[in-house]
Structures are given as C-alpha cells and as structure tokens.
Design an enzyme around this catalytic site. Structure first.
Site, mmCIF file in Angstrom:
data_model
loop_
_atom_site.group_PDB
_atom_site.id
_atom_site.type_symbol
_atom_site.label_atom_id
_atom_site.label_comp_id
_atom_site.label_asym_id
_atom_site.label_seq_id
_atom_site.Cartn_x
_atom_site.Cartn_y
_atom_site.Cartn_z
ATOM 1 N N GLU A 38 0.885 -1.163 0.000
ATOM 2 C CA GLU A 38 0.000 0.000 0.000
ATOM 3 C C GLU A 38 0.921 1.210 0.000
ATOM 4 O O GLU A 38 1.830 1.288 0.830
ATOM 5 C CB GLU A 38 -0.867 0.028 1.267
ATOM 6 C CG GLU A 38 -1.799 1.241 1.263
ATOM 7 C CD GLU A 38 -2.564 1.448 2.575
ATOM 8 O OE1 GLU A 38 -2.217 0.815 3.581
ATOM 9 O OE2 GLU A 38 -3.508 2.256 2.564
ATOM 10 N N ARG A 266 5.598 -13.308 9.381
ATOM 11 C CA ARG A 266 6.316 -12.068 9.084
ATOM 12 C C ARG A 266 7.623 -12.001 9.860
ATOM 13 O O ARG A 266 7.829 -12.730 10.835
ATOM 14 C CB ARG A 266 5.436 -10.869 9.425
ATOM 15 C CG ARG A 266 5.201 -10.683 10.924
ATOM 16 C CD ARG A 266 4.156 -9.610 11.184
ATOM 17 N NE ARG A 266 4.435 -8.402 10.426
ATOM 18 C CZ ARG A 266 3.492 -7.606 9.916
ATOM 19 N NH1 ARG A 266 2.223 -7.903 10.086
ATOM 20 N NH2 ARG A 266 3.814 -6.516 9.261
ATOM 21 N N LYS A 276 4.475 0.144 11.663
ATOM 22 C CA LYS A 276 4.383 1.442 10.991
ATOM 23 C C LYS A 276 4.134 2.573 11.979
ATOM 24 O O LYS A 276 4.724 3.636 11.886
ATOM 25 C CB LYS A 276 3.260 1.373 9.947
ATOM 26 C CG LYS A 276 3.195 2.580 9.048
ATOM 27 C CD LYS A 276 2.364 2.297 7.815
ATOM 28 C CE LYS A 276 3.108 1.417 6.830
ATOM 29 N NZ LYS A 276 2.288 1.070 5.657
#
Length: 561
Positions: A38, A266, A276
């Site tokens: 994104e 992950r 983030k």
RNA sequence: AGGGGAGUCGCCAAGUGGUAAGGCAACGGGUUUUGAUCCCGUCAUUCGUAGGUUCGAUCCCUACCUCCCCUGCCA
C-alpha cells in the site's frame, strides 16, 4: 554491490506447494506471484523479506512477479510513496518488467462485479452507522445479529449503490456489505463491508470516484484479474482466506481464475521495531533524523547506512520461510552485510580515535609512499600509495602504557608493525599535567619496510594501522549502532521509546588516508580493523565525502575483555 | 459459540511411519601484515507434555500445556 554466492535456498513449504503444482500442471506450469504494497509509507526490512520471497520464487521457477500497489484508501496514499517503493524494489535488485499495476486501475471492474454480487443477492447496502454495525457484530462468544437492512430487495440495493457511486450520500451514510453469515465464528465472514463512501481525492483517480472498495474485496479480485497463481501474504491474513475464497467463488463466472493464498510468518527482528505506527512516532518525535536516517529499519535508511541489496537477499535465504513465530537476531542481518561487504568493499585506512605517534629516528620533513592492497582477496584490484612520515595518527586503543594480559599492540619496549610500513619499537609516551597521554614515541627499523626483501626478518604479533598527520583527510564520520538497546523494545507494558539506545549515533572527526577524499557517494569501504563504512549519499560533497559506519568488524578480542 | 495458526539444537529451518538435513551462532585447531576473512573439526539417542496404536512414532490417535493472530467503513 557484488553478487556473492547466492546459494539455492533450502526447501520450504511454499516451494513444496509450487513444485507440486508444477508437477500436477495445476496452473499450466505457470508461476505468478506479486508484491502488493500500500503506498502509504516507506518500506522496511520486513518488506524486504516479502519482496525477496516473491520475486525470488518467480525467478527460480521461471515465473513472473507483479508489483501492484494496493491503493484503495485515498486518504492515506500518495504518489511520493509509490515512487519510493519503486525505488526500493529496484534497489533490491528486482525487475517487474511490464507488470506494474494499481488496484485503482480495477475500480471500474470492481464496481461492475459488485453490482453482480448485488444482483445475485450476495451483497446489500447497509445504512447502519459504524458504531451500530460494531454493536451487531457480536463477540468471540456471541454470534452477530443481522442488520435491519440486510433484506433489502435487489432493486433497492442496486438503486442505493448506484446513488452511492453518484455521490448522493455523505461519507459513512451507507456501505455495501457481502451477505455471508453474521453467525460465523470467523469475524471476517460476518457480512464484511466491501465498499465505503469517501469523498476524497485519490492520488491516481482524482475525484472520479467517491466510493472505494476495501482490501478483502479488492485484493483477491486484483490477484485473479492478473492471473496470479500463488498469492503469498503474512499470517495475520490467514483468517481472511475464507473470504478471499468466497469472493472469488462467487465471481467465478465473471473472472474464472482463483489463485491460492498462502501465508507465512512475518519478520520479527531484535533491537528494532517494525510497526508502521512506531516508525512514524520515531520520525515525528524527532528521535531519528527522518525516514532515511541510517538507523531506521526502512530500506531508504538501510541504503544510507551502507546495507546492501545482496546482503538482504542473503539474509532472506538464510532465515528461510515458515509459519512459525520466530525472532531473528539483528546479528544475523549484520553478519549478512559483513559477508557481502567483505567481498565487495575495497580496503582503506582510517584512524577514528587519534593519538599521535612520533617516530623519533625518522627525519623531519621527509615522507615516503607505502603500498597497500586495495583488496586482499582480489589482488587484481592493485595497490595504492599511502604516505608515511615522522608523525602519524594511530588509534588511542592501540597503545597501553601498562598492557593488560594478552595485549599485543603498542606498549613500551614492544614491537609492532605499522601496517604496510615498518616495524617500530615503542620507547615511551608523553603526558600532560593531568597524566593524559598526549603522544607516543617509537623508533623504526629501516630494513623492515613491507614489500622489501627481508622485511619479514623481524617477527611481530601486533599490526596497527596509521595515517600520516601531514597528509590526513580530516572528515566527518558517523558511528552508527543499533537503534535500540533492548532486544525487544517495549517488552511488556514498557514504552518502547525508553529502550532507545542513547549511543546509536556518534559523530566524530576522523583522520582518513588521503585517497578517501575521492570517494563517491554510496561507495562502500572496509576501514581496516574497524568495519564497513559508506560515503553518505545525502551529505557527501565532491572531494569532501562524509562516512557512515555500516557495521563493525567482528572482534573476538573484545569478548574476552 | 469462539475461530484461525504455531511449537524440531542458543537462533532459524528441513524431514512426516523405518530410526533427526542444512544454515547461523558457539567451541577447539590451522592459515593470516585486519585480534577480520578463510580453512578443518566438534556441536539433538532426540522432535511442547502425558498416554495410546505399531515390530518400529518427530510423523498416526487421544488429552493437555504454551505462544501468536482475529470484533477498522485500514491494509
């Protein structure tokens, strides 16, 4: 950087699936993966794992990997991020060829498919507020309840949806929901919202749309439209797979392609944070000097730090891929960078913590060239001249007035070799009124110059580097260390910022060998006996580079002390 | 009426009914004008726990324990 031996990665569950699919001809022998960021922020180390995984699979199986921007949220996404992502993927060494896509390119199709779902009685317009919807969603132990709007007619739904698209309603007035099962134990199937109203300008479609599809609806359709075969994502999307499959099953008559979603765990790395939100905090709180601060675990930061693309690829292969929660120690990443840089980087000499060494029997005003190999493993890279004179800078750590056990560098009465120069014998040192050592004295043995016949007749254990005081290039060098001092920043309820390493950045003025003046931005070197350094790509000026420490060399002596 | 995942050496990670790959780290030795690199060697009678099936179980069955993820009109 170089292309070190990138060995064939070990087998893993994803490769097994792909190999089986190829054997059974499931996808006609094709392999198509995708990296779907994104564009709402900068890529970090975790993305590097995903990029290397997806593009690596495509490369190894003769397939393709698409680069697709998942840009369905106009309020957060910007062109600036698109550009930086493109840069980062290219920098890592991957090429998506023609296959650059945007989910926003599919808005028209996505809309048509949504009308189809409505016509099939598989989606409806809900007019509940977000709060009301949440209240009816149920909980872990209670099923959700149907919205009072759930049984609107197809005609009414179609009319409302078209008017949503036409801009007749304010943000939040209505949403389009998939009609699945409010009692499902999987929340993702409790009539998920697939379209919302957002009167916002989109970075690519401008004001063309005021309704935007959500991830769960968009992602699977995008994959299918692109004929992706293996849609690889992280574990938290495992619960979404039934929805991914539901949407594509319903749309089968229209799209006729149904990729397999595969989830892996992950990356978790010690001594750093990768969320983030926390990275934004670090930048906005002024704890670092921006997104490309060499201490930041972003790819732009890594690049400024001197980390290499080949190092990241090695790292990805080395840590493997599985579904187990795992924590990789930062030292693994650092070792990968050392491994690549050891082959790639030329050697240079730098004195970081200078102390003057005076060769008392060397004539004042005289100097001579010594010759140092540019790369001990690559003799073909030749040698360069390094000037030697009576006064040299040496490392303060390379002299001890009273040596500790095992110390074999300079101390009174001991002999060491001035690397690529002469053997010298220490005769003593000068001190100021406070007892601080201000200079070290020695005499040199004229017949011992490196490279001359018989130079090895005098054997010494110690070998120290030096830079001529008169010829040194005095430059700014930033000594970077890990951003956090704790392996798991913020473990427990602790504020992770309390675990910031106060010594993660130290700026010094160092004495570098003259040739370093010619370094270009992004040139990496090993400063012998210290570590790997890179000419900063932002602050270096022609003829006046400044250096960032990428990573130190391993030091087995430090461990004992 | 919860659901979905995961537990194999210090850290990763293969194997999945025939008796535990590999990498990294660590340790020992060698080479070395970087206390680096490099080279050689060592490094799980054991696979979360307890039972069961079997000639044989990390692998199959049962129960249990621990950890991670899930109630955005984010992705």
């Amino acid at each position: 950087m170089s292309e070190p031996a990138e060995k064939i990665p070990a087998t893993n569950f994803i490769r097994n699936i792909i190999a089986d699919d190829i054997a059974s001809d499931k996808w006609g022998g094709r392999v198509a993966t995708r990296f779907p960021p994104e564009p709402n922020g900068y890529l970090h180390y975790g993305h590097a794992k995903s990029i290397c995984l997806n593009f690596g699979l495509a490369r190894d199986y003769n397939g393709v990997c698409h680069l697709r921007f998942d840009d369905t949220n106009p309020e957060k996404e910007e062109q600036e991020y698109v550009d930086s992502i493109l840069d980062a993927v290219r920098w890592l060494g991957f090429d998506w060829g023609e296959h650059q896509y945007f989910a926003s390119d599919y808005f028209a199709k996505l809309y048509t498919f949504a009308e189809y779902l409505i016509e099939q009685g598989l989606a409806y317009v809900d007019s509940l507020s977000a709060e009301e919807m949440r209240a009816l969603r149920g909980s872990h132990v209670e099923p959700g309840e149907n919205s009072p709007y759930r049984d609107r007619s197809v005609a009414e739904n179609l009319d409302l949806f078209r008017r949503m698209k036409a801009g007749e309603f304010a943000d939040g007035a209505h949403v389009l929901r998939a009609k699945i099962d409010m009692a499902s134990p999987n929340f993702n199937l409790r009539d998920p919202v697939i379209y919302r109203i957002r009167h916002a300008e989109h970075h690519r479609t401008g004001n063309e749309w005021c309704i935007y599809p959500l991830y769960d609806y968009t992602h699977c359709v995008s994959d299918a439209l692109e004929h992706i075969t293996h849609s690889i994502c992280t574990l938290e999307f495992e619960d979404h797979r039934p929805l991914y499959d539901w949407v594509l099953d319903q749309l089968q008559p229209l799209i006729g392609w149904h990729p397999q979603q595969i989830e892996f765990s992950r990356l978790n790395l010690t001594y750093v944070v990768l969320s983030k939100r926390k990275l934004i905090d670090l930048v906005e709180g002024g704890y670092v000097d921006g997104w490309d601060d060499p201490r930041m675990p972003t790819l732009v930061g890594a690049r400024r730090r001197g980390f290499t693309a080949a190092g990241f690829r090695l790292f990805t292969d080395r840590i493997g891929v599985s579904k187990a929660d795992s924590w990789i120690d930062m030292s693994v990443l650092e070792d990968c960078m050392r491994e690549d840089l050891n082959i790639a980087a030329e050697r240079r000499i730098a004195v970081l913590n200078p102390l003057k060494l005076v060769i008392d029997n060397y004539p004042e005003g005289q100097s001579e060239d010594c010759f140092a190999p540019n790369h001990p493993l690559k003799p073909e890279l030749g040698k360069r001249a390094v000037p030697l004179s009576r006064e040299l800078w040496i490392e303060r750590e390379d002299f001890m007035e009273t040596p500790s056990k095992g110390y074999f560098r300079l101390f009174p009465g001991n002999r060491v070799r001035l690397r690529y120069g002469y053997v010298v014998e220490c005769t003593g040192c000068d001190k100021d009124a406070d007892g601080h050592i201000t200079a070290v004295h020695c005499t040199y043995l004229p017949d011992t110059k490196s490279g001359t016949p018989g130079s090895d007749s005098v054997k010494v254990k110690g070998n120290i580097h030096w830079v001529s005081v008169a010829h040194a290039y005095q430059a700014e060098v930033r000594l970077y260390d890990r951003l956090f001092a704790a392996a798991n920043p913020g473990a427990g309820d602790r504020d992770y910022r309390l675990d910031l390493n106060p010594d993660s950045k130290t700026v010094i003025s160092a004495c570098l060998e003259p040739s370093l003046r010619d370094a270009s931005a992004e040139d990496s070197f090993q400063f012998e006996r210290h570590g790997y350094f890179v000419a900063d790509r932002v602050d270096s000026q022609p003829g006046k580079p400044v250096f960032n420490r990428t990573v130190t060399l391993k030091d087995s002596w430090g461990k004992q002390g």
